[in-house]
Scaffold this active site. Structure first.
Site, PDB file in Angstrom:
ATOM      1  CB  THR A  18      13.871  -5.835  45.755  1.00 35.51           C
ATOM      2  OG1 THR A  18      14.935  -6.205  44.876  1.00 35.51           O
ATOM      3  CG2 THR A  18      12.827  -6.934  45.744  1.00 35.51           C
ATOM      4  CB  SER A 113      23.236  -3.383  43.121  1.00 29.17           C
ATOM      5  OG  SER A 113      23.801  -4.014  44.259  1.00 29.17           O
ATOM      6  CG  HIS A 114      24.708  -7.580  42.283  1.00 28.96           C
ATOM      7  ND1 HIS A 114      23.588  -6.928  42.743  1.00 28.96           N
ATOM      8  CD2 HIS A 114      24.267  -8.733  41.728  1.00 28.96           C
ATOM      9  CE1 HIS A 114      22.509  -7.677  42.486  1.00 28.96           C
ATOM     10  NE2 HIS A 114      22.902  -8.768  41.869  1.00 28.96           N
ATOM     11  CE  LYS A 126      18.933   1.989  46.678  1.00 35.72           C
ATOM     12  NZ  LYS A 126      18.967   0.894  47.669  1.00 35.72           N
ATOM     13  CG  ASP A 277      27.887  -4.216  45.690  1.00 37.12           C
ATOM     14  OD1 ASP A 277      28.316  -3.442  46.578  1.00 37.12           O
ATOM     15  OD2 ASP A 277      26.685  -4.271  45.381  1.00 37.12           O
ATOM     16  CG  ASP A 279      25.222  -0.275  45.293  1.00 35.81           C
ATOM     17  OD1 ASP A 279      25.693  -1.426  45.380  1.00 35.81           O
ATOM     18  OD2 ASP A 279      24.092   0.021  45.725  1.00 35.81           O
ATOM     19  CG  ASP A 281      24.394  -2.451  48.307  1.00 35.38           C
ATOM     20  OD1 ASP A 281      25.120  -3.177  47.602  1.00 35.38           O
ATOM     21  OD2 ASP A 281      23.198  -2.224  48.043  1.00 35.38           O
ATOM     22  NE  ARG A 282      24.049  -7.046  46.346  1.00 33.92           N
ATOM     23  CZ  ARG A 282      23.237  -7.960  45.847  1.00 33.92           C
ATOM     24  NH1 ARG A 282      23.660  -9.200  45.673  1.00 33.92           N
ATOM     25  NH2 ARG A 282      22.003  -7.668  45.511  1.00 33.92           N
ATOM     26  CB  THR A 344      14.438 -11.022  49.020  1.00 34.33           C
ATOM     27  OG1 THR A 344      14.767 -12.353  49.420  1.00 34.33           O
ATOM     28  CG2 THR A 344      15.633 -10.407  48.312  1.00 34.33           C
ATOM     29  CD  GLU A 364      20.645 -14.901  49.138  1.00 33.62           C
ATOM     30  OE1 GLU A 364      21.654 -15.383  48.592  1.00 33.62           O
ATOM     31  OE2 GLU A 364      19.868 -14.106  48.582  1.00 33.62           O
ATOM     32  CB  SER A 365      22.124 -11.400  47.875  1.00 28.61           C
ATOM     33  OG  SER A 365      21.446 -10.415  48.623  1.00 28.61           O
ATOM     34  CE  LYS A 376      22.137  -5.111  49.379  1.00 26.05           C
ATOM     35  NZ  LYS A 376      20.710  -4.821  49.249  1.00 26.05           N
ATOM     36  NE  ARG A 496      18.563 -13.848  43.146  1.00 21.93           N
ATOM     37  CZ  ARG A 496      19.471 -13.481  42.249  1.00 21.93           C
ATOM     38  NH1 ARG A 496      20.314 -14.385  41.779  1.00 21.93           N
ATOM     39  NH2 ARG A 496      19.520 -12.248  41.801  1.00 21.93           N
TER      40      ARG A 496
END
Length: 543
Positions: A18, A113-114, A126, A277, A279, A281-282, A344, A364-365, A376, A496
């Site tokens: 993803t 990411s995270h 990516k 996080d 990168d 984006d969260r 997702t 939700e993440s 995001k 999950r």
């Protein structure tokens, strides 16, 4: 400088998930491995001839070396220019903004990411398309097909580019522009939010703690919060990006940002706590004694977005990933706007944003964003919260309580079962799928199933169909459970489990979220057979 064509054999398992291709760092460090994937991207997009790209990453281990490699492959494939963040740093939303602002043909974002960073941890690459968003499913499939048949890659043999110096240079026939990673992003934020009102908030004694988690948003938060907005020095902590994120796990949730959570639940808590996080984006939002779940944050931002200048005319619509709670659905219903439920993965929001069908999106993440970029955006969410707090003159807890009183409350939690053997994880999920049509009417641990399905998404813009996107099970009394296998891990499988129970009255007799969801948890554990299939009923992480 010469262009060399290198003969290679395909590598197994280079299928982007993803959020691109994620593996252990040492996997990417194998000879030809990164080169094979990057060349496959160029092959899938029709080559690099005459094209321009943005390149940057979150600063994790192997980031600098990988960027030099991508620059040289771009030059060898005929690209006319690349834009690179100084020292190789670019947050994911800032990269999306640069792609859009400069009308490039896409960009390479280097991050997991995270996930943790370091030579023994995780790395990722990516490709984002020309709209600034993650490659859509069709392009992702083309990239994967290219990885399975690749026989050669092209690379320019040349000295490394100096990424410390802002300015423009040439590498062969290709221009390399090194830019301040923060500047363009800050200008965009100033256009969206009332910086004067937020300055006034801080000038009036408002206190905040922003934990950058030794990750890429440190420079952004320092420049914007402490620089442009006048927050006191020390508001931003862990602000210097580190190759291993200070030895921590750069995931902004109550587990990995425990130091911040402990502070926010103490007598010494500032007015607002926030984190981002790896990168950028969260995000995590915490008021004094009041944690705001990502699902609730999306709903509360949607209900109050009109208070920020960039959204004063209202929202075209909102969108959420399927596992995200239905809290924003209630807001959309009251506002009389569309609410979209997607699989997702941020790429599924791209068509809705490009078509003007949605303005705010969230997962939700801990991912929330809007149509200002196609990713995001963690710091954007924090700034929107600050704008709302300044406009309403209330605390986070007061806004949260008022929201629940008006819209009801979606008690919500996610349980992650990590590093599960893939065969066991698949057996659990397939066991539910095999009897999903028989579940309605059956009772488990005292709760009765009302309906169940395997989620499929028909894109309302391009009519594309995405199937097998997770299992949804609704129980009596306003409860819902979702099960899906995650695509963001690097080893084994992650199951999950998402638990949600809506209460129109906004509370369940003062019980905690865990207590309110316990009957549903027991019902799902029994229905799915967690003990039988994976030998576990306790998750590794609860958020």
């Amino acid at each position: 400088m010469t262009i060399e064509t290198v003969n290679i054999a395909p590598f197994e398992g280079q299928k982007p998930g993803t959020s691109g291709l994620r593996k252990k760092t040492r996997v990417f460090m194998q000879e030809h491995y990164l080169e094979a994937f990057v060349q496959s991207v160029f092959d899938a997009i029709g080559g690099g001839e005459g094209k321009r790209f943005v390149i940057g990453g979150d600063g994790r281990y192997f980031n600098k070396r990988a960027i030099q490699t991508i620059i040289k492959i771009a030059a060898a494939n005929g690209a006319t220019g690349v834009i690179v963040g100084q020292n190789g740093l670019l947050s994911t939303p800032a990269a999306s903004n640069l792609i859009r602002q400069n009308e490039t043909d896409g960009g390479f974002i280097l991050s997991a990411s995270h996930n943790p960073g370091g030579i023994d941890e995780d790395f990722g690459v990516k490709f984002n398309a020309a709209n600034g968003g993650p490659a859509p499913e069709g392009l992702t499939a083309q990239i994967f097909e290219a990885t399975k048949s690749i026989a050669t890659y092209r690379i320019l043999r040349a000295d490394d580019v100096d990424l410390a110096q802002i300015g423009e240079s040439n590498l062969g026939d290709m221009s390399v522009e090194v830019v301040d990673p923060v500047a363009s992003y800050q200008v965009l934020m100033e256009q969206l939010f009332d910086f004067d009102a937020i300055r006034g908030l801080f000038a009036g004694g408002f206190t905040m703690r922003f934990d950058a988690m030794h990750a890429v948003t440190g420079p952004y938060a320092t420049a914007i919060l402490q620089g442009a907005l006048g927050a006191p020095e020390g508001t931003v902590v862990n602000a210097i990006p580190s190759e291993d994120f200070g030895g921590g796990h750069p995931d902004p949730n109550p587990i990995w940002a425990k130091t911040l959570m402990d502070l926010m639940m103490s007598d010494d808590a500032p007015d607002l706590g926030a984190a981002s996080d790896g990168d950028g984006d969260r995000n995590m939002i915490v008021g004094r004694g009041a944690y705001v779940t990502p699902s609730d944050s999306l709903a509360m931002l949607a209900a109050n977005a009109h208070l920020a200048p960039g959204y004063k005319d209202g929202l075209a619509g909102v969108a959420r990933s399927m596992p995200t709670s239905g809290a924003c659905d209630k807001v959309a219903e009251k506002l009389g706007i569309a609410c979209f439920e997607t699989p997702t993965g941020w790429k599924f929001f791209g068509n809705l944003l490009d078509a003007g069908r949605a303005t705010l999106c969230g997962e939700e993440s801990a991912g929330t964003g809007s149509d200002h970029v196609r990713e995001k955006d963690g710091l954007w969410a924090v700034l929107l919260w600050l704008n709302i707090l300044a406009a309403r003159g209330q605390s986070v807890a007061e806004i949260q309580q008022a929201h629940w009183a008006e819209f009801g409350r979606n008690y919500y939690s996610r349980h992650d079962f990590e590093a599960v053997p893939e065969a066991d994880a698949n057996a659990l999920v397939n066991g539910i799928i095999a009897r999903i049509d028989e579940l309605p009417g059956q009772s488990f641990a005292g709760m009765t199933v009302e309906k169940a399905d395997e989620f499929a998404y028909r894109d309302p813009v391009d009519n594309s169909l995405s199937e097998h996107q997770g299992l949804r099970i609704w129980f009596d009394g306003g409860a819902r459970a979702v099960l899906r296998l995650s695509g963001t891990g690097t080893e084994g499988a992650t199951i999950r489990l998402y638990l949600e129970h809506y209460r129109a009255e906004g509370s369940v007799e003062g019980r905690s979220t865990a207590e309110a969801l316990e009957p549903l948890r027991q019902a799902v554990l029994e229905l799915a057979g967690f003990q039988q299939h994976i030998g576990r009923v306790a998750p590794d992480v609860i958020t």
